[in-house]
Design an enzyme around this catalytic site. Structure first.
Site, PDB file in Angstrom:
ATOM      1  CG  LEU A  23       2.198 -67.133  35.559  1.00  0.00           C
ATOM      2  CD1 LEU A  23       3.396 -68.591  34.499  1.00  0.00           C
ATOM      3  CD2 LEU A  23       0.867 -68.052  36.444  1.00  0.00           C
ATOM      4  CG  ASP A 154       1.872 -63.759  23.484  1.00  0.00           C
ATOM      5  OD1 ASP A 154       1.366 -65.125  23.582  1.00  0.00           O
ATOM      6  OD2 ASP A 154       2.126 -63.407  24.548  1.00  0.00           O
ATOM      7  N   GLY A 360      -7.315 -39.049  37.043  1.00  0.00           N
ATOM      8  CA  GLY A 360      -7.705 -39.866  36.648  1.00  0.00           C
ATOM      9  C   GLY A 360      -9.150 -38.972  35.453  1.00  0.00           C
ATOM     10  CB  CYS A 387      -3.503 -35.928  39.211  1.00  0.00           C
ATOM     11  SG  CYS A 387      -2.810 -35.294  38.081  1.00  0.00           S
ATOM     12  CD  GLN A 391      -6.653 -31.333  37.715  1.00  0.00           C
ATOM     13  OE1 GLN A 391      -7.602 -31.404  37.078  1.00  0.00           O
ATOM     14  NE2 GLN A 391      -5.190 -30.956  37.157  1.00  0.00           N
ATOM     15  CD  GLU A 411     -10.115 -33.555  32.399  1.00  0.00           C
ATOM     16  OE1 GLU A 411      -9.218 -32.551  33.074  1.00  0.00           O
ATOM     17  OE2 GLU A 411     -10.048 -35.010  32.276  1.00  0.00           O
ATOM     18  NE  ARG A 479      -3.686 -34.239  27.007  1.00  0.00           N
ATOM     19  CZ  ARG A 479      -4.457 -35.068  27.216  1.00  0.00           C
ATOM     20  NH1 ARG A 479      -5.148 -35.340  27.776  1.00  0.00           N
ATOM     21  NH2 ARG A 479      -3.294 -36.339  26.656  1.00  0.00           N
ATOM     22  CG  HIS A 524       0.422 -38.577  39.562  1.00  0.00           C
ATOM     23  ND1 HIS A 524      -1.007 -39.925  39.729  1.00  0.00           N
ATOM     24  CD2 HIS A 524       0.269 -38.008  38.547  1.00  0.00           C
ATOM     25  CE1 HIS A 524      -2.319 -39.253  38.913  1.00  0.00           C
ATOM     26  NE2 HIS A 524      -1.158 -38.461  38.064  1.00  0.00           N
ATOM     27  CD  GLU A 526      -0.058 -41.533  42.706  1.00  0.00           C
ATOM     28  OE1 GLU A 526       0.198 -40.193  43.090  1.00  0.00           O
ATOM     29  OE2 GLU A 526      -0.477 -41.519  41.440  1.00  0.00           O
TER      30      GLU A 526
END
Ligand code: GLN
Length: 561
Positions: A23, A154, A360, A387, A391, A411, A479, A524, A526
């Protein structure tokens, strides 16, 4: 410690939600904060989340939306992003608690024998722990806005509701306020709005001892005086305590609409606070700018969660802010990274004026993201990598410009002979002033570089031109790092390193010089963009995209309309 019933200077507003989730409680809380700030009060916030995860760091953004990161490195609920964007409040670890964190503290105390062998129970031990968490806000601001996650009814949120019920008794009526956000649905077939769900939700709240002071009614249509009177009668509040929260086109309109409904006046009256009239001009100007853009630009976001806007909430907003700074509307086009692995990048990205590869985790879509970066670099389309996006920009450059054909991040390929992005075994941590170590075996949560880190900028770069200063601080959540062992060959091939940690060990920003605007940052940005203070990197990225659009005629036809 202060006795539980004494009251300091902070007053508390508790925001709960009824009927159903989504909401916009978080936005409502943020907008209330904006209104109070516009009247000269200082505000702070807290989000109390009923789920058992200790923090949202390990939660799938698919399910839960973005993980928002604060300066002090807390991985928090995305609502903290709204709070920071709408106000000048600075959020930190103590501004977000989950049930998991509360229970963790209680169980730790129990193991240490702090309850002296007593039976540990939800009331009073868990509720006391929750109240202590809320108390941490004391003295931080004139008004603390505490949002309870979840929906009334809840099972999970009950301890929180019991805690705020008690809290009100502890601090007194004039020092606390309950605002309930509810839904008044419009039923098309009947052509009318229905108040029953609101009545039920308030009934449920009252059953656990909470009488809301103000109802914020989410609705598609304006609520008439008669309807407000009906809700007021059944829910035991005054008619002027029923506030219409009608759907808006733009989220930054919310503070203005609330003010028109008299919400800020009512809050101040009930909390017995005297202030001057609100200064809402900045909000009016902002909304005008967003709704009357002179230009338009199309930005492609290459993503995994293609249509899940919630998982890129801050990014979205930062792009809007970048548009505001340039008097432009920013149209976002989500392009699936996996599609970019099979199909032609030129076809998928046709008509886009800028390409953004966001953060990501995981291998899915990586090849497609790299294809998009190659396309942006070679076609000289403005590019912004954040990020993981940064890379992959390094990987792309290493492979296609510096001749390191198998370059990769470890990675994605541990066996690569060119690990240009890797897990740094040891690095100096400016936040803790300690040397940190990491390896593949370290446990999932503990190894991320999180929170604000300093970065020094190289003169005459896109980054320096954007920020207009030599040293910045930005927030991290990752990382892997740029491997300094490859710095020299990559620089020789033309990669520009425009930002590093003050000791020079960590590479924070990379650029491609012979390009209208190509920048990747390890952090980041943002998370720090606000509508009133658009982030400089987003501002300049959008400016570059607008220039690209002006120079290519693909947008001219629809711009004229
Ligand atoms: N997966 C990358 C890392 O862990 C990037 C993370 C991100 O984009 N936030 O370093």
């Amino acid at each position: 410690m202060r006795p539980a019933n004494s009251h300091g200077k902070t007053k508390y507003i508790f925001v709960t939600g009824g009927v159903l989730s989504s909401l916009g409680k978080g936005l409502a809380a943020a907008a209330i904060g904006a209104l109070l700030e516009s009247r000269g009060l200082s505000v702070t916030f807290q989000k109390l989340d009923p789920y058992i995860n200790v923090d949202p760091g390990t939660m799938n953004p698919f399910q839960h939306g973005e993980v928002y990161v604060t300066d002090d490195g807390a991985e928090t609920d995305l609502d903290l992003g709204h709070y920071e964007r709408y106000t000048t409040a600075v959020m930190a670890q103590k501004n977000n608690y989950t049930s998991g964190r509360i229970y963790h503290a209680v169980i730790t105390k129990e193991r240490r024998g702090e309850y002296l062998g007593g039976t540990v129970q939800v009331i009073p031990h868990v509720t006391d722990e929750i109240k202590a968490a809320i108390r941490e806000l004391e003295g931080d601001a004139d008004v603390a806005i505490v949002e309870i996650g979840g929906t009334i009814g809840d099972i999970e949120s009950l301890p929180f509701l019991e805690a705020i019920r008690q809290f009100r008794i502890d601090v007194g009526r004039q020092n606390s306020l309950f605002i309930h956000v509810t839904l008044v649905p419009y039923i098309k077939t009947a052509g009318e709005v229905k108040t029953k769900p609101t009545q039920h939700s308030v009934k449920e709240l009252r059953a656990i001892g909470i009488q809301p002071d103000i109802l914020l009614c989410r609705t598609e249509v304006p609520l008439s005086k008669e309807l407000k009177a009906k809700i007021a009668l059944f829910c035991n509040v005054g008619t002027d305590e029923v506030i219409t929260a009608q759907d808006v086109k733009n989220i930054y309109e919310v503070p203005l609409r609330f003010h028109e409904e008299g919400l800020d006046d009512k809050i101040l009256e009930l909390l017995n606070i005297w202030t001057g009239a609100p200064r809402l001009q900045p909000w009016q100007e902002l909304v005008y700018k967003i709704t009357h853009p002179a230009k338009k630009t199309v930005i492609a976001i290459i993503g995994k969660y293609v249509d899940l806007k919630e998982s890129y909430k801050s990014l979205h907003e930062a792009l809007v802010h970048g548009g505001v700074a340039n008097d432009a509307a920013v149209e976002l086009r989500y392009v699936s990274a996996e599609d970019l692995e099979e199909k032609d990048a030129g076809a998928l990205l046709a008509g886009c004026d800028g390409i953004l590869v966001p953060g990501g985790f995981g291998t899915r879509g990586v090849r497609g993201k790299i294809n998009a970066i190659t396309y942006a670099r070679t076609q000289k389309i403005p590019f912004f990598g954040i990020c993981l996006g940064m890379q992959l920009a390094v990987v792309e450059f290493a492979r296609n410009v510096a001749g390191m054909a198998d370059a990769n991040s470890t990675e994605f390929d541990r066996a690569t002979t060119h690990p240009v992005i890797y897990l740094m075994k040891e690095w100096f941590d400016y936040r803790t002033n300690q040397v940190q170590t990491r390896d593949e075996m370290s446990d999932m949560g503990g190894t991320l570089r999180l929170g604000a880190y300093p970065c020094v900028l190289e003169a005459e770069t896109f980054a320096h031109r954007a920020y207009g200063c030599d040293r910045i601080e930005e927030r991290h959540r990752h990382r892997f790092e740029f491997n300094a062992g490859f710095r020299k060959p990559l620089e020789e091939a033309g990669l520009v390193i425009s930002g590093t940690s003050p000791d020079g060990d960590l590479v924070e920003i990379v650029e491609v010089a012979d390009h209208p605007w190509f920048l990747g940052c390890q952090f980041h940005p943002e998370f720090k963009s606000k509508p009133m203070r658009p982030h400089p990197l987003f501002r300049d990225f959008i400016a570059a995209a607008l220039a690209f659009r002006a120079a290519h005629d693909h947008g001219a036809a629809d711009d004229a309309t």
